[in-house]
Design an enzyme around this catalytic site. Sequence first.
Site: not given
Ligand code: BES
Ligand code: ZN
Length: 509
Positions: A287, A361
């Site tokens: 990230k 997931r």
């Molecule tokens: N933990 C994150 C989701 C999240 C983002 C929670 C912002 C709270 C605030 C999750 O693990 C994630 O990174 N999801 C990705 C999925 C994508 C790669 C399909 C996302 O939402 O960008």
């Molecule tokens: Zn994530």
Amino acid sequence: MQLTVDLSGDKFLSAELKVLSAFQKTTTAKTKGAKAETSLSVDHWVDKTLKEEFQGLRSLKNFKAGKDETLTFSGAMGETVLVVGLGERGKMSAEDLRKTTAKIFKSVKGKFQTVAFDVPGFNVVRDEVLAATLMAESLHMTDYSFDTYKSKKPEAMEQTVILAHVEKKNSAKLEKALTSVRNITQSINIVKDFINEAPNVLHSEEYARRIEADVKKNLKSVKMKILNKAQIQKERMNLFLSVNTGSAYEPRLVHLTYEPARMTSKTKHIALVGKGITFDTGGYCIKPGTSMAGMKYDMGGSATVYGAFRAAVLEKAPVKITCILAITDNAINSLATFPDAIITARNGKTVEVLNTDAEGRLILADALDYACDLNPHCIVDAATLTGACLVALGNQVCAILGNDQKWITEVLGSAKAQDEYMWQLPIIHEWRQDIKSKTADLRNIGTPMRAGTAIGAAFLEEFIKNDVKWAHLDVAGVVDSQSHLPYCSASGASGLMVRTLTHLLMNAK
Ligand code: BES
Ligand code: ZN
Ligand code: ZN
């Protein structure tokens, strides 16, 4: 804060701060052309002397008793009197009462040793017991603060809040309701402590230890199993393990079971499953710094379901409850999972991990499969699964998706009963197709920037078996920073959805 009930009114009389309400009264124009007049009413005040003092105030002419408008004066006994406007009678909801109570409490916190509320004046709902219950709930939630790491702690004044002038005939009912409020709000505040804790302290092993300690101390009837890495390997939870390979800490699978005292063949069995990513770096699909900060909240789903489990056990829920928490961080080292890796899940399906940041997931997939093997009637999982949920529903609304409309409707009903925002999103055939992989059975992402929350749910659905009814809550938005809710902290963990899930467990049909 200590909360007590005062039936006689004695404690009200001697309180340092007395909080009373005033209502707005609009009289329609009697003659043509005349203006409607607004006045205010304090007819409900029991204390006649206080009423006279109030009505003699010069400052009264500027006070209209509009909603949350306040007026303060010094009473003849040396006390401070705070009069809170509630607007016109009949216009306030239960949630308005929670919010107003929270605003009042915040404005007087740490300033007076004894604060007495004139409860009948705040009875804007069905009955006095409910009004006092809502006020107590709000007070306990608002009283929360996380100051573990402040070397200079804010001055701690032990305040007593008195719910005064409650009718004697209501006292037994109210005491019972207040015990429930204490059980639920204490669980909410423990959830907030877990979520707010720093990720370098609350890593997977420590998080499981803290839950273990809480269960041993407070939930003595609960059966507990905590699986370590070797045991998780034995369970063939390879998706879960693949997220943990980059970590300095072992994963943990917390498995808790509660059975009501009277179990029959008809007793419903509900399983709660939670995402417990103690920190989400994104893995190799790292990230950017600005999105990574705040990822300590990524275990919020697991804390939320644990909080509801805890409250329901203390409240002796009429259903059997299983609580499964999948706990690890999503970190990076030379062993961390590469994008393109193909992993075989616990249920035998192969998954192409195209994005290591879609890790929630993966851990939930194996945890849901594990939960289904326990043959519950229904499952609810909670997870901070997708950033897309914030795009769709903001940070105020929790998303719900699932495979059984009746079960989803039941969960939505509990959210409504608790005034927590929840909205259903669909899972459609095309999105189920979108997670099919060219080289494996499934891939862990769909089309970028398209229906992200539902794609996440469609992936999870692949791991539900044995006809289990399943609902998925994406709590990514609601788990923290609820600046619109005065009974939640403006930043940090909110504790939301614990009330909804507790209500669901207590009222399961
Ligand atoms: N933990 C994150 C989701 C999240 C983002 C929670 C912002 C709270 C605030 C999750 O693990 C994630 O990174 N999801 C990705 C999925 C994508 C790669 C399909 C996302 O939402 O960008
Ligand atoms: Zn994530
Ligand atoms: Zn995550």
